[in-house]
Design a protein around this motif. Structure first.
Motif, PDB file in Angstrom:
ATOM      1  N   MET A  80       4.265  -6.813   1.451  1.00  0.00           N
ATOM      2  CA  MET A  80       4.283  -8.237   1.320  1.00  0.00           C
ATOM      3  C   MET A  80       4.159  -8.952   0.324  1.00  0.00           C
ATOM      4  O   MET A  80       3.359  -8.372  -0.591  1.00  0.00           O
ATOM      5  CB  MET A  80       3.199  -8.845   2.234  1.00  0.00           C
ATOM      6  CG  MET A  80       3.067 -10.301   2.312  1.00  0.00           C
ATOM      7  SD  MET A  80       1.916 -11.074   3.342  1.00  0.00           S
ATOM      8  CE  MET A  80       2.279 -10.625   5.013  1.00  0.00           C
ATOM      9  N   LYS A  81       4.940  -9.716  -0.496  1.00  0.00           N
ATOM     10  CA  LYS A  81       4.766 -10.368  -1.633  1.00  0.00           C
ATOM     11  C   LYS A  81       5.241 -12.048  -1.624  1.00  0.00           C
ATOM     12  O   LYS A  81       5.852 -12.385  -0.674  1.00  0.00           O
ATOM     13  CB  LYS A  81       5.528  -9.900  -2.669  1.00  0.00           C
ATOM     14  CG  LYS A  81       5.591  -8.356  -3.216  1.00  0.00           C
ATOM     15  CD  LYS A  81       6.443  -8.223  -4.229  1.00  0.00           C
ATOM     16  CE  LYS A  81       6.207  -6.715  -4.591  1.00  0.00           C
ATOM     17  NZ  LYS A  81       6.964  -6.306  -5.920  1.00  0.00           N
ATOM     18  N   GLU A  82       4.220 -12.814  -2.227  1.00  0.00           N
ATOM     19  CA  GLU A  82       4.571 -14.187  -2.324  1.00  0.00           C
ATOM     20  C   GLU A  82       5.165 -14.583  -3.542  1.00  0.00           C
ATOM     21  O   GLU A  82       4.811 -14.380  -4.682  1.00  0.00           O
ATOM     22  CB  GLU A  82       3.255 -15.055  -2.115  1.00  0.00           C
ATOM     23  CG  GLU A  82       3.567 -16.631  -2.218  1.00  0.00           C
ATOM     24  CD  GLU A  82       2.349 -17.162  -2.316  1.00  0.00           C
ATOM     25  OE1 GLU A  82       2.195 -18.439  -3.123  1.00  0.00           O
ATOM     26  OE2 GLU A  82       1.246 -16.962  -1.694  1.00  0.00           O
TER      27      GLU A  82
ATOM     28  N   ARG B 143      -6.495 -15.146   0.794  1.00  0.00           N
ATOM     29  CA  ARG B 143      -5.382 -14.416   0.946  1.00  0.00           C
ATOM     30  C   ARG B 143      -5.706 -12.892   0.701  1.00  0.00           C
ATOM     31  O   ARG B 143      -7.091 -12.567   0.166  1.00  0.00           O
ATOM     32  CB  ARG B 143      -4.688 -14.641  -0.503  1.00  0.00           C
ATOM     33  CG  ARG B 143      -3.414 -13.757  -0.669  1.00  0.00           C
ATOM     34  CD  ARG B 143      -2.726 -14.016  -2.162  1.00  0.00           C
ATOM     35  NE  ARG B 143      -2.557 -15.290  -2.138  1.00  0.00           N
ATOM     36  CZ  ARG B 143      -1.539 -15.847  -1.798  1.00  0.00           C
ATOM     37  NH1 ARG B 143      -0.663 -15.340  -1.136  1.00  0.00           N
ATOM     38  NH2 ARG B 143      -1.402 -17.501  -2.078  1.00  0.00           N
ATOM     39  N   GLU B 144      -5.238 -11.905   1.471  1.00  0.00           N
ATOM     40  CA  GLU B 144      -5.388 -10.467   1.194  1.00  0.00           C
ATOM     41  C   GLU B 144      -5.269 -10.116  -0.343  1.00  0.00           C
ATOM     42  O   GLU B 144      -4.317 -10.383  -0.885  1.00  0.00           O
ATOM     43  CB  GLU B 144      -4.524  -9.686   2.352  1.00  0.00           C
ATOM     44  CG  GLU B 144      -4.770  -9.806   3.579  1.00  0.00           C
ATOM     45  CD  GLU B 144      -4.096  -9.305   4.572  1.00  0.00           C
ATOM     46  OE1 GLU B 144      -3.252  -8.439   3.960  1.00  0.00           O
ATOM     47  OE2 GLU B 144      -4.089  -9.320   5.948  1.00  0.00           O
TER      48      GLU B 144
ATOM     49  N   GLU C 249      -4.044  -7.594  -1.468  1.00  0.00           N
ATOM     50  CA  GLU C 249      -2.874  -6.719  -1.604  1.00  0.00           C
ATOM     51  C   GLU C 249      -1.550  -7.441  -1.605  1.00  0.00           C
ATOM     52  O   GLU C 249      -0.510  -6.996  -2.083  1.00  0.00           O
ATOM     53  CB  GLU C 249      -2.835  -5.345  -0.749  1.00  0.00           C
ATOM     54  CG  GLU C 249      -2.617  -6.048   0.640  1.00  0.00           C
ATOM     55  CD  GLU C 249      -3.962  -6.090   1.417  1.00  0.00           C
ATOM     56  OE1 GLU C 249      -3.974  -5.797   2.771  1.00  0.00           O
ATOM     57  OE2 GLU C 249      -4.964  -6.141   0.860  1.00  0.00           O
ATOM     58  N   THR C 250      -1.823  -8.776  -1.259  1.00  0.00           N
ATOM     59  CA  THR C 250      -0.588  -9.860  -1.336  1.00  0.00           C
ATOM     60  C   THR C 250      -0.401  -9.907  -2.779  1.00  0.00           C
ATOM     61  O   THR C 250      -1.063 -10.850  -3.312  1.00  0.00           O
ATOM     62  CB  THR C 250      -0.727 -10.751  -0.619  1.00  0.00           C
ATOM     63  OG1 THR C 250      -1.010 -10.300   0.829  1.00  0.00           O
ATOM     64  CG2 THR C 250       0.687 -11.666  -0.433  1.00  0.00           C
ATOM     65  N   GLU C 251       0.640  -9.484  -3.438  1.00  0.00           N
ATOM     66  CA  GLU C 251       0.816  -9.904  -4.826  1.00  0.00           C
ATOM     67  C   GLU C 251       1.738 -11.205  -4.916  1.00  0.00           C
ATOM     68  O   GLU C 251       2.567 -11.552  -4.127  1.00  0.00           O
ATOM     69  CB  GLU C 251       1.733  -8.836  -5.411  1.00  0.00           C
ATOM     70  CG  GLU C 251       2.248  -9.027  -6.955  1.00  0.00           C
ATOM     71  CD  GLU C 251       3.273  -7.960  -7.506  1.00  0.00           C
ATOM     72  OE1 GLU C 251       3.635  -8.084  -8.528  1.00  0.00           O
ATOM     73  OE2 GLU C 251       3.438  -6.882  -6.591  1.00  0.00           O
ATOM     74  N   VAL C 252       1.443 -11.849  -5.956  1.00  0.00           N
ATOM     75  CA  VAL C 252       1.770 -13.232  -6.239  1.00  0.00           C
ATOM     76  C   VAL C 252       2.920 -13.335  -7.406  1.00  0.00           C
ATOM     77  O   VAL C 252       2.573 -12.645  -8.429  1.00  0.00           O
ATOM     78  CB  VAL C 252       0.940 -14.493  -6.554  1.00  0.00           C
ATOM     79  CG1 VAL C 252       1.591 -15.597  -6.814  1.00  0.00           C
ATOM     80  CG2 VAL C 252       0.231 -14.619  -5.389  1.00  0.00           C
TER      81      VAL C 252
ATOM     82  N   LEU D 213       6.933 -16.437   1.346  1.00  0.00           N
ATOM     83  CA  LEU D 213       5.876 -15.318   1.764  1.00  0.00           C
ATOM     84  C   LEU D 213       7.072 -14.381   2.167  1.00  0.00           C
ATOM     85  O   LEU D 213       7.398 -14.540   3.512  1.00  0.00           O
ATOM     86  CB  LEU D 213       5.043 -15.710   2.571  1.00  0.00           C
ATOM     87  CG  LEU D 213       3.793 -14.521   2.823  1.00  0.00           C
ATOM     88  CD1 LEU D 213       2.974 -14.204   1.798  1.00  0.00           C
ATOM     89  CD2 LEU D 213       2.834 -15.024   3.902  1.00  0.00           C
TER      90      LEU D 213
ATOM     91  N   THR E  49       8.065 -10.554   3.778  1.00  0.00           N
ATOM     92  CA  THR E  49       7.719  -9.089   4.232  1.00  0.00           C
ATOM     93  C   THR E  49       8.677  -8.336   4.596  1.00  0.00           C
ATOM     94  O   THR E  49       9.686  -8.787   5.353  1.00  0.00           O
ATOM     95  CB  THR E  49       6.593  -9.565   5.541  1.00  0.00           C
ATOM     96  OG1 THR E  49       5.619 -10.495   5.283  1.00  0.00           O
ATOM     97  CG2 THR E  49       6.145  -8.178   6.074  1.00  0.00           C
TER      98      THR E  49
ATOM     99  N   HIS F 296      12.374  -5.532  -2.263  1.00  0.00           N
ATOM    100  CA  HIS F 296      11.655  -6.604  -2.925  1.00  0.00           C
ATOM    101  C   HIS F 296      12.141  -7.016  -4.209  1.00  0.00           C
ATOM    102  O   HIS F 296      12.434  -8.119  -4.923  1.00  0.00           O
ATOM    103  CB  HIS F 296      10.088  -6.531  -3.044  1.00  0.00           C
ATOM    104  CG  HIS F 296       9.535  -6.768  -1.882  1.00  0.00           C
ATOM    105  ND1 HIS F 296       9.352  -8.196  -1.678  1.00  0.00           N
ATOM    106  CD2 HIS F 296       8.695  -6.460  -1.009  1.00  0.00           C
ATOM    107  CE1 HIS F 296       8.435  -8.615  -0.614  1.00  0.00           C
ATOM    108  NE2 HIS F 296       8.472  -7.266  -0.300  1.00  0.00           N
TER     109      HIS F 296
END
Length: 330
Positions: free
Chosen positions: A3-5, A129-130, A132-135, A186, A188, A205
């Motif tokens: 998952m990335k934002e 935010r977790e 591991e979720t990269e912005v 967001l 996934t 990604h």
């Protein structure tokens, strides 16, 4: 699952972006269409959500078999397609992509749009935010774009809109531009195949990021073409562009079929369609068929699945969400 934002800022307002996004998708899809390909609209109807209110649900099947490389056409079914399901409650949308040939592969995109420069750190929920979720911030003016996609007319460092007088985006424009809005996405990606999951998810990604960069660059570079349009006019442009695309594609199945259910008179109608992402099918080199493996001379009528116990049974994935983009995996 990876998952990335993504945060993509634009020198527009949220209301302007709504029309610009629809215009960009229609125009680019027409430019990238080829003879023999087609889109089937399975459902296109109003949808009420208890949390988000009235919106529009669409389901589409994007048939890509003719764009696959020859080796892939030899092993995938002739009815190969991508399914897109979208729920549009602008300025909030949900889009899901699945593949008829790869049931363990999916992409989920949740989008929100706000009039700011990407400063909302918790737009997708009240919970922290977790880690591991990269912005990922995407700069439409200064991020590097693949050379094959570069057009001088779409270089936003040197482009200035005649109608809005916006443009010539300088270093640091995210902190000085007015108006400015941000598209928060967001994303996934899931590919639940042991031994390939991490590499494939990372690769997808990379493709998605290139798609977001190119699409948003074009949306602003074409601003003088759509800035004066109303929602009704951009919907008419969509319809006219679709007809032109059908002629460009040719009279090949699948045909386009739209089913609509009217809303009651006291219910607000949602958009006619949800934004979608143009696709193409370049495959990453690290999933290629070994060179010593003989080519099949004709496509079988039935699907033959690879033996998961054999290393030489690996095959290339078509890369979705790419406008003829082919980034190389790390």
């Amino acid at each position: 699952m990876l998952m990335k934002e993504y945060r993509i800022c634009m020198p527009l307002t949220v209301e302007e972006y709504r029309i610009g996004q629809l215009y960009m998708i229609s125009k680019h899809s027409h430019e990238q269409s080829d003879r023999g390909e087609g889109v089937e609209v399975v459902q296109n109807e109003p949808y009420d959500d208890p949390e988000h209110g009235s919106g529009q649900f669409t389901e589409k099947r994007i048939y890509l078999n003719n764009k696959l490389p020859s080796w892939a056409r030899a092993v995938v079914p002739k009815i190969f397609y991508i399914t897109e399901k979208a729920w549009n409650y602008y300025p909030y949308t949900i889009t899901e992509y699945t593949c008829s040939f790869l049931p363990k592969f999916s992409i989920h995109i949740e989008s929100k749009y706000e009039d700011n420069n990407g400063s909302n750190e918790n737009i997708f929920g009240s919970e922290p935010r977790e880690e591991e979720t990269e912005v990922c911030f995407v700069d439409i003016a200064y991020d590097e774009i693949p050379e094959r996609h570069y057009k001088e007319s779409e270089d936003l460092r040197y482009f200035k809109s005649k109608k809005t007088n916006r443009g010539l985006l300088q270093e640091g424009w995210l902190n000085t531009q007015d108006p400015i809005m941000c598209s928060y996405k967001l994303v996934t990606v899931k590919f639940e195949v042991w031994g390939l999951q991490t590499r494939v998810e990372q690769f997808v990604h990379k493709v998605i990021r290139d798609v977001l960069l190119l699409g948003h660059r074009q949306a602003f570079a074409w601003v003088d073409e759509w800035i004066d349009m109303t929602m009704e006019e951009v919907r008419e442009f969509e319809r006219a562009t679709q007809e032109a695309t059908n002629l460009k594609i040719g009279t090949f199945p699948p045909t386009i079929c739209i089913s609509e259910t009217p809303l009651p008179s006291n219910t607000r109608s949602g958009p006619n369609s949800a934004p979608s992402t143009p696709l193409s099918t370049e495959a990453p080199d690290f999933l290629s068929v070994p060179k010593e493996r003989p080519r099949k001379k004709s496509a079988p009528e039935t699907l033959t699945l690879p033996d998961p116990g054999r290393r030489d049974s690996l095959f290339k994935l078509p890369s979705f969400f790419s406008w003829n983009s082919n980034p190389q995996p790390e």
